[in-house]
Design a protein around this motif. Structure first.
Motif, PDB file in Angstrom:
ATOM      1  N   LEU A 152       0.840  -1.191   0.000  1.00 15.56           N
ATOM      2  CA  LEU A 152       0.000   0.000   0.000  1.00 15.56           C
ATOM      3  C   LEU A 152       0.880   1.248   0.000  1.00 15.56           C
ATOM      4  CD1 LEU A 152      -2.411  -1.233   2.810  1.00 15.56           C
ATOM      5  CD2 LEU A 152      -2.735  -1.458   0.334  1.00 15.56           C
ATOM      6  N   PRO A 153       0.748   2.121  -1.009  1.00 14.64           N
ATOM      7  CA  PRO A 153       1.585   3.326  -1.051  1.00 14.64           C
ATOM      8  C   PRO A 153       1.268   4.272   0.099  1.00 14.64           C
ATOM      9  CG  PRO A 153      -0.084   3.375  -2.778  1.00 14.64           C
ATOM     10  CD  PRO A 153      -0.150   2.021  -2.171  1.00 14.64           C
ATOM     11  N   ALA A 154       2.302   4.912   0.604  1.00 15.04           N
ATOM     12  CA  ALA A 154       2.145   5.841   1.725  1.00 15.04           C
ATOM     13  C   ALA A 154       3.234   6.894   1.645  1.00 15.04           C
ATOM     14  CB  ALA A 154       2.212   5.100   3.056  1.00 15.04           C
ATOM     15  N   TRP A 155       3.027   7.979   2.389  1.00 14.82           N
ATOM     16  CA  TRP A 155       4.061   8.994   2.557  1.00 14.82           C
ATOM     17  C   TRP A 155       4.580   8.929   3.978  1.00 14.82           C
ATOM     18  CZ3 TRP A 155      -0.222  12.171   0.168  1.00 14.82           C
ATOM     19  CH2 TRP A 155      -0.052  12.308  -1.217  1.00 14.82           C
ATOM     20  N   LEU A 156       5.876   8.764   4.125  1.00 13.07           N
ATOM     21  CA  LEU A 156       6.518   8.930   5.422  1.00 13.07           C
ATOM     22  C   LEU A 156       6.863  10.409   5.562  1.00 13.07           C
ATOM     23  CD1 LEU A 156       7.917   7.927   8.014  1.00 13.07           C
ATOM     24  CD2 LEU A 156       9.953   7.477   6.599  1.00 13.07           C
TER      25      LEU A 156
END
Length: 399
Positions: A152-156
């Motif tokens: 699942l793509p995410a932004w850290l």
């Protein structure tokens, strides 16, 4: 002459046959309508761009947009406008002029973050002012959260604070939205030194399988948040605060109560949360003038095994498990509950009920003119102060 007032047997039978046929037809129609609404609730879809863009005038940085006046475009504050099937985005500011005769409103265009708005003729009004971390002015790294639903793509969002906290935030967006929704919290978290993850989850537009994806309304998506906590803990988090908008609030509550990582969850920040799905769905049924029997059948279809071939749900939803007014005694972490009283989609009544019975844990400031999950848009300074004061009082270490 005395007439026989009894129906001939032949006509009586015919009448019964017609009545039965009509009843069956009505039953089929009711079932079909209930099935339609059940699928509308659980089948993911992209929000449509249905707001007419009437005219753009001026030149950057002094541009105005002219729009039809409705219950959203006439509310003060700062908002986003997606256009060109989501490929374009602009930040819309205060009202400059309102014409009640033509029912139009003119507002400032504060910036165009991407696309050419002069070529757009329809758009979608949204609370998402920051479409990406660059627009929010925060550092970021593209990452993937590994869940049973896939990568699942995410932004850290690592903080640039000189002394970062070991408390992390997980930002959980609402139904039919995107991970950009949580970016409204990014600047204040960065100031507080709290690293964050703005995540996607199963059924999002970025990852969904169009023919088979079904929303769990929080009853399944919490598993992905549990996986995001895995990532945070493996990178140094000692504690986690879950932020949830709308359905994201329901997901956060399930994560905090059911997740294998729930011991790390030390608080919740919920904005326009779904605290009781039956209340929300009942309100939407009334808003759409759905007859009570059909509304009840709709609820039955998403909660009972017999309707799985109709809805496409692998597992029926447990709406009782997501009723936090009834489950209020089980709440065991501090909650900041932000919910405008004029919320047109998720009524604030259950939130007030939860806050009323759990005054020991729930902090609920008063908001009244923000509609659904747009409290930050109306007054970002106040929203950020409420969040900062809550986190500093409840979970962040004192200096």
């Amino acid at each position: 002459m005395v007439r026989d007032t009894k129906f001939p047997a032949r006509l009586l039978a015919a009448g019964i046959g017609v009545g039965a046929g009509l009843g069956a037809l009505i039953s089929v129609a009711s079932s079909g309508l209930a099935a339609y609404f059940a699928r509308k609730i659980i089948v993911p879809e992209n929000a449509p761009e249905e707001l007419d863009i009437l005219h753009i005038d001026g030149f950057p940085p002094n541009m105005r947009i002219h729009l039809p006046a409705d219950e959203e475009t006439t509310v003060p504050g700062t908002y986003g406008l997606y256009f060109n099937q989501g490929s374009g985005h602009a930040v819309i500011g205060d009202i400059v002029e309102y014409d009640p005769r033509s029912r139009t409103v003119s507002r400032e265009i504060l910036s165009v973050t991407r696309g050419d708005i002069r070529r757009a003729w329809q758009g979608r009004w949204t609370g998402i002012v920051y479409p990406d971390p660059i627009a929010a002015g925060v550092n970021f790294e593209d990452i993937e959260i590994r869940s049973d639903a896939g990568n699942l793509p995410a932004w850290l969002l690592p903080t640039d604070h000189p002394e970062p906290q070991d408390t992390w935030a997980i930002l959980i967006h609402g139904r039919a939205s995107t991970r950009a929704e949580g970016l409204r919290a990014a600047p204040v978290l960065n100031t507080l030194g709290v690293p964050a993850i703005a995540m996607s989850y199963r059924n999002d537009a970025e990852v969904r399988v169009e023919t088979t994806s079904r929303y769990g309304l929080g009853d399944t998506e919490w598993i992905d948040v549990d996986a995001a906590i895995d990532f945070a803990v493996s990178h140094g988090a000692k504690n986690v605060v879950l932020f949830g908008w709308s359905m994201g609030g329901a997901i956060a509550l399930q994560t905090a109560s059911r997740g294998r990582n729930r011991r790390f969850v030390t608080s919740l920040v919920l904005d326009g949360p779904v605290v009781d799905w039956v209340n929300v769905l009942d309100g939407q049924a009334k808003k759409n003038l759905l007859p009570t029997p059909i509304a009840k059948l709709t609820l039955e279809m998403i909660t009972q095994p017999w309707a799985r071939p109709i809805t496409g749900l692998e597992t029926p939803l447990d709406l009782d498990r997501m009723d936090w007014v009834t489950r209020a005694a089980e709440l065991d972490v501090p909650v900041l509950l932000i919910h405008s009283d004029d919320d047109e989609f998720v009524p604030s009544g259950p939130s007030h009920a939860l806050a009323g019975v759990r005054r020991d844990l729930v902090t609920m400031p008063s908001y009244s003119k923000a509609h659904h999950t747009k409290e930050w848009n109306i007054d970002p300074v106040r929203w950020e102060d409420d969040v900062a004061n809550f986190l500093e009082a409840k979970i962040l270490p004192k200096d």
